[in-house]
Design an enzyme around this catalytic site. Structure first.
Site, PDB file in Angstrom:
ATOM      1  N   GLY A  16       0.772  -1.241   0.000  1.00 43.60           N
ATOM      2  CA  GLY A  16       0.000   0.000   0.000  1.00 43.60           C
ATOM      3  C   GLY A  16       0.804   1.291   0.000  1.00 43.60           C
ATOM      4  O   GLY A  16       1.750   1.464  -0.785  1.00 43.60           O
ATOM      5  N   ARG A  38       6.087  -8.724   6.886  1.00 45.50           N
ATOM      6  CA  ARG A  38       6.232  -9.665   5.757  1.00 45.50           C
ATOM      7  C   ARG A  38       7.560  -9.400   5.052  1.00 45.50           C
ATOM      8  O   ARG A  38       7.637  -8.623   4.096  1.00 45.50           O
ATOM      9  CB  ARG A  38       5.037  -9.536   4.804  1.00 45.50           C
ATOM     10  CG  ARG A  38       3.764 -10.154   5.383  1.00 45.50           C
ATOM     11  CD  ARG A  38       2.561  -9.842   4.553  1.00 45.50           C
ATOM     12  NE  ARG A  38       2.266  -8.420   4.521  1.00 45.50           N
ATOM     13  CZ  ARG A  38       1.306  -7.864   3.780  1.00 45.50           C
ATOM     14  NH1 ARG A  38       0.546  -8.611   3.027  1.00 45.50           N
ATOM     15  NH2 ARG A  38       1.109  -6.560   3.815  1.00 45.50           N
ATOM     16  N   ASP A  63       8.021  -5.905  13.742  1.00 42.50           N
ATOM     17  CA  ASP A  63       6.647  -5.722  14.204  1.00 42.50           C
ATOM     18  C   ASP A  63       6.688  -4.479  15.086  1.00 42.50           C
ATOM     19  O   ASP A  63       7.259  -4.509  16.189  1.00 42.50           O
ATOM     20  CB  ASP A  63       6.198  -6.959  14.995  1.00 42.50           C
ATOM     21  CG  ASP A  63       4.780  -6.807  15.522  1.00 42.50           C
ATOM     22  OD1 ASP A  63       4.250  -5.673  15.506  1.00 42.50           O
ATOM     23  OD2 ASP A  63       4.214  -7.819  15.952  1.00 42.50           O
ATOM     24  N   ASN A  90       4.117   4.890   9.010  1.00 43.51           N
ATOM     25  CA  ASN A  90       2.959   4.562   8.166  1.00 43.51           C
ATOM     26  C   ASN A  90       2.259   3.269   8.584  1.00 43.51           C
ATOM     27  O   ASN A  90       1.071   3.101   8.332  1.00 43.51           O
ATOM     28  CB  ASN A  90       3.461   4.455   6.708  1.00 43.51           C
ATOM     29  CG  ASN A  90       2.496   3.717   5.810  1.00 43.51           C
ATOM     30  OD1 ASN A  90       1.461   4.255   5.431  1.00 43.51           O
ATOM     31  ND2 ASN A  90       2.827   2.462   5.482  1.00 43.51           N
ATOM     32  N   TYR A 156     -10.490   2.475  16.070  1.00 47.07           N
ATOM     33  CA  TYR A 156      -9.588   2.916  14.984  1.00 47.07           C
ATOM     34  C   TYR A 156      -9.539   4.446  14.974  1.00 47.07           C
ATOM     35  O   TYR A 156      -8.460   5.044  14.921  1.00 47.07           O
ATOM     36  CB  TYR A 156     -10.070   2.376  13.631  1.00 47.07           C
ATOM     37  CG  TYR A 156      -9.217   2.868  12.479  1.00 47.07           C
ATOM     38  CD1 TYR A 156      -7.917   2.393  12.300  1.00 47.07           C
ATOM     39  CD2 TYR A 156      -9.694   3.842  11.591  1.00 47.07           C
ATOM     40  CE1 TYR A 156      -7.123   2.872  11.259  1.00 47.07           C
ATOM     41  CE2 TYR A 156      -8.904   4.320  10.550  1.00 47.07           C
ATOM     42  CZ  TYR A 156      -7.621   3.821  10.387  1.00 47.07           C
ATOM     43  OH  TYR A 156      -6.820   4.290   9.367  1.00 47.07           O
ATOM     44  N   THR A 191      -6.136   0.126  -1.076  1.00 42.89           N
ATOM     45  CA  THR A 191      -4.964  -0.697  -0.751  1.00 42.89           C
ATOM     46  C   THR A 191      -5.485  -2.003  -0.146  1.00 42.89           C
ATOM     47  O   THR A 191      -6.677  -2.270  -0.195  1.00 42.89           O
ATOM     48  CB  THR A 191      -4.077   0.023   0.302  1.00 42.89           C
ATOM     49  OG1 THR A 191      -4.882   0.224   1.472  1.00 42.89           O
ATOM     50  CG2 THR A 191      -3.558   1.356  -0.184  1.00 42.89           C
TER      51      THR A 191
END
Ligand SMILES: NC(=O)c1ccc[n+]([C@@H]2O[C@H](COP(=O)([O-])OP(=O)(O)OC[C@H]3O[C@@H](n4cnc5c(N)ncnc54)[C@H](OP(=O)(O)O)[C@@H]3O)[C@@H](O)[C@H]2O)c1
Length: 262
Positions: A16, A38, A63, A90, A156, A191
């Site tokens: 993204g 990842r 992480d 980000n 959120y 994304t």
């Protein structure tokens, strides 16, 4: 500000907005530290950026919600990479949009651990070096949810309100240093974000009939903030798709213009 050979650390660079920002900075000749969980995706991106732009890229498995790992990973960087000029905070996730009465506390923990605590851990890990060098720029990716509320947005939205408070407070705390703090608040960006918050089908429905922002639109905004002359700070920037006229109001193809008073 020229970006050639500047050291830019981007969290959440495996997909993204973070991935797009990595491409934009690489094009300008910056040296990049790319962080995410990842690692395979980071390795692929690193090799493509090195081939295409001949820049230095350091992928790191990270992480951001793991306090100890963040501190260890940044302390383990060699002298060259320690001198981060620009940090793009980000990494972030929506995780869920369950109503508070139905939501799982584990999901809340994840949102707060990544979006708020993670951002703080990474900031703390690079800030002292910026202070010592009297130079740096921290660019936080918030959301239009930092300014509003919507059904199911609860935690959120709270996490992004916290990011706004952190950006504004940090800007005050580093008064007198040549350290800039910016926050970019995107609206709907297409994304993996929504797919990971819900599932593919719900994400497709969410973007149906709307020309959403692309990750590159936000990468462009990040680059804009990063390339202003030293005496200019873009402190806040909201970026919407034109069809999203307010955080919770989107015009979809085929919608009729109906006023509340019609
Ligand atoms: N898409 C939107 O509509 C939208 C709107 C407003 C704001 N935003 C914000 O924009 C930022 C980027 O989102 P995006 O749209 O690019 O989503 P995305 O495509 O899902 O990318 C999120 C990135 O964050 C990384 N990440 C997640 N948890 C992490 C962790 N614990 N440690 C390290 N990295 C982690 C992911 O990598 P790994 O899974 O590999 O770790 C991935 O690279 C987020 O802060 C999001 O809240 C997005």
């Amino acid at each position: 500000m020229k970006l050639k050979n500047k050291i830019v650390l981007i969290t959440g660079a495996s997909a993204g907005i973070g991935e797009a920002a990595a491409r934009y900075f690489a094009k300008e000749g910056a040296s990049l530290i790319l962080a995410a969980r990842r690692y395979d995706k980071l390795l692929q991106l690193a090799s493509s950026l090195e081939d295409e732009y001949s820049v230095k890229v350091l992928p790191i498995l990270l992480d951001v919600s793991d306090k100890q790992k963040v501190s260890e990973a940044i302390s383990a960087l060699d002298e060259y990479w320690q001198k981060v000029d620009i940090l793009v905070n980000n990494a972030g996730m929506g995780v869920t949009s369950d109503l508070m009465q139905n939501a799982s506390i584990d999901d809340w923990d994840k949102i707060i651990d990544i979006n708020v605590k993670g951002l703080l851990y990474v900031t703390k890990a690079v800030l002292n070096s910026m202070i010592k060098r009297n130079s740096g720029h921290i660019i936080n990716i918030g959301s239009v949810a930092a300014h509003d509320y919507y059904m199911g947005g609860n935690v959120y939205s709270a996490s992004k309100h916290a990011v706004k408070a952190i950006s504004r407070s940090l800007r005050i705390d580093v008064k007198g240093y040549d350290i800039r703090v910016s926050q970019i608040d995107p609206g709907m960006v297409k994304t993996e974000f929504s797919e990971r918050r819900w599932d593919k089908q719900k994400a497709e429905k969410f973007y149906e009939g709307v020309v959403a922002l692309q990750a590159e639109d936000i990468a462009d905004a990040i680059l804009y903030c990063a390339t202003r002359p030293k005496h200019v700070t873009i402190s806040d920037m909201k970026v919407y798709p034109s069809a999203q006229v307010a955080p919770t109001i989107v015009h979809r193809e085929g919608d009729k213009q109906v006023s509340l008073f019609d």
